[in-house]
Write an enzyme that holds these catalytic residues in place. Structure first.
Site, PDB file in Angstrom:
ATOM      1  N   GLY A 190      -0.697   4.957  -8.555  1.00  0.00           N
ATOM      2  CA  GLY A 190      -2.097   5.092  -8.156  1.00  0.00           C
ATOM      3  C   GLY A 190      -2.828   3.760  -8.247  1.00  0.00           C
ATOM      4  O   GLY A 190      -2.331   2.730  -7.795  1.00  0.00           O
TER       5      GLY A 190
ATOM      6  N   ASP B 295       3.574   8.570   1.032  1.00  0.00           N
ATOM      7  CA  ASP B 295       4.453   8.480   2.199  1.00  0.00           C
ATOM      8  C   ASP B 295       4.253   7.146   2.912  1.00  0.00           C
ATOM      9  O   ASP B 295       5.213   6.540   3.395  1.00  0.00           O
ATOM     10  CB  ASP B 295       4.171   9.626   3.175  1.00  0.00           C
ATOM     11  CG  ASP B 295       4.525  10.990   2.596  1.00  0.00           C
ATOM     12  OD1 ASP B 295       5.454  11.057   1.779  1.00  0.00           O
ATOM     13  OD2 ASP B 295       3.871  11.975   2.972  1.00  0.00           O
TER      14      ASP B 295
ATOM     15  N   VAL C  78      -4.036  11.922   0.341  1.00  0.00           N
ATOM     16  CA  VAL C  78      -3.009  12.658   1.082  1.00  0.00           C
ATOM     17  C   VAL C  78      -2.248  11.689   1.991  1.00  0.00           C
ATOM     18  O   VAL C  78      -2.848  10.982   2.795  1.00  0.00           O
ATOM     19  CB  VAL C  78      -3.625  13.797   1.921  1.00  0.00           C
ATOM     20  CG1 VAL C  78      -2.570  14.441   2.817  1.00  0.00           C
ATOM     21  CG2 VAL C  78      -4.275  14.829   1.023  1.00  0.00           C
TER      22      VAL C  78
END
Length: 118
Positions: free
Chosen positions: A32, A62, A58
């Site tokens: 994070g 990825d 979100v």
């Protein structure tokens, strides 16, 4: 120690050594706001993004993986792969909703990513 119990950078990197001993060459860890850690047999790199206003996380992880793989597939060194991974994840985090990063945002963040060896 379970992976979920890893708190400090030192604990994470120690666990990475266990993973390397099983034949895994690269371990990329997202922390994070604390940044990314890459552990390889040869080196360890930390990447920290500049502060941004986060809209949604979100897809940020990825995007980190996508940025790293893109750089690696283009023959970039590990430091450049980490810089791209960090910029892509950060750019996604500042994108509203479930949208992913935009190239212009990634390119604006790239030179502001702080890299260090650990």
């Amino acid at each position: 120690m379970k992976e979920s119990q890893l708190q400090t950078e030192s604990e994470i990197l120690g666990f990475c050594e266990q993973i390397h001993s099983r034949g895994i060459s690269y371990v990329l860890v997202s922390r994070g706001k604390a940044g990314l850690l890459l552990s390889s047999v040869e080196q360890r790199i930390k990447a920290v993004a500049p502060p941004v206003e986060v809209d949604s996380t979100v897809g940020a992880g990825d995007s980190v993986v996508g940025g790293f793989v893109l750089g690696h597939s283009r023959g970039k060194d590990l430091a450049d792969c980490m810089r791209l991974a960090c910029a892509a994840g950060t750019a996604t985090a500042q994108t509203p909703g479930t949208g992913l990063c935009h190239r212009a945002d990634v390119e604006a963040i790239l030179p502001r990513v702080d890299l260090s060896k650990v």
